[in-house]
Design an enzyme around this catalytic site. Structure first.
Site, short mmCIF file in Angstrom:
data_model
loop_
_atom_site.label_atom_id
_atom_site.label_comp_id
_atom_site.label_asym_id
_atom_site.label_seq_id
_atom_site.Cartn_x
_atom_site.Cartn_y
_atom_site.Cartn_z
N HIS A 20 1.16 -0.90 0.25
CA HIS A 20 0.16 0.03 0.45
C HIS A 20 0.86 1.54 0.21
CE1 HIS A 20 1.08 0.72 3.82
NE2 HIS A 20 1.21 -0.69 4.73
N GLU A 93 -2.42 -7.20 7.15
CA GLU A 93 -0.93 -7.11 7.82
C GLU A 93 -1.35 -7.88 9.57
OE1 GLU A 93 2.35 -6.97 7.82
OE2 GLU A 93 2.99 -5.36 7.56
#
Length: 215
Positions: A20, A93
């Site tokens: 990202h 994550e």
């Protein structure tokens, strides 16, 4: 490394792994796990540049972690390519527990002994969080399911540092300790070819050529 998931083939499933774009926590080098944090202005620019590069490479499917920073990053590619975004919890994550939002120095100041164990033992997680070994199991399962769903296609997978490192580590048949020896920049691209009879080949790692000039 998981067992083979299909008969031999000559055309692999290509995973184009996109970390990202930049966030306020990545700028300050803070632990960023499950928190829903936004992209910075530069992060949006990185996401847009990565989308253009992904379009040049070619993408059939877009898959993303469900967190805001990955969904926002994936959105640029989705808009450019006219593809939907498939959300997958398996690529979220690491849960950094009570270290979420802290700098490394702050975590070490609170409990240096635990930080040292975490740095040397993949089975040790942050207090209240998730170990790298557990993340690796989760990501491997999600990756194998993705490969079964999208065999032979070019998949843009928008994710986070640890899950991307895990995919690379397992593709190279490296020990899990290899996670400590990789660096991934925000907005970088990594390519892995996955053959149905098991072999996986890392084609590139931490490619940031498309981000030139954004800093």
């Amino acid at each position: 490394m998981s067992r083979a998931w299909g008969a031999p083939d000559t055309e692999p499933t290509r995973l184009l792994l996109l970390r990202h774009g930049r966030t306020p926590l990545s700028v300050e080098r803070r632990f960023a796990g499950r928190g829903d944090i936004p992209l910075t202005e530069t992060g949006h620019a990185q996401a847009e540049a990565a989308a253009r590069r992904a379009a040049e490479i070619g993408v059939d499917v877009i898959v993303s972690s469900p967190l805001a920073r990955t969904r926002l990053t994936a959105g640029y590619a989705a808009d450019l390519l006219g593809l939907p975004v498939e959300l997958d919890e398996g690529f979220v994550e690491t849960d950094f527990g009570i270290w979420e939002g802290l700098t490394f120095a702050q975590a070490r100041e609170r409990d240096a002994e635990h930080v040292d164990r975490w740095l040397s033992d993949p089975e040790t997680g942050p207090p209240g969080g998730e170990s790298f070994a557990r993340v690796a199991e989760r990501v491997a399962k999600a990756r194998d399911a993705l490969l079964e769903r999208h065999r032979g296609r070019r998949v843009l997978l928008v994710g986070h540092v640890t899950p991307i490192k895990v995919i690379v580590q397992q593709a190279m048949l490296a020990p899990i300790e290899a996670l400590y020896r990789m660096h991934l920049d925000t907005g970088c691209l990594t390519e892995v070819d996955c053959y149905a009879d098991g072999p996986q080949v890392v084609r590139s790692l931490n490619d940031t050529a498309h981000l030139k000039g954004l800093d």
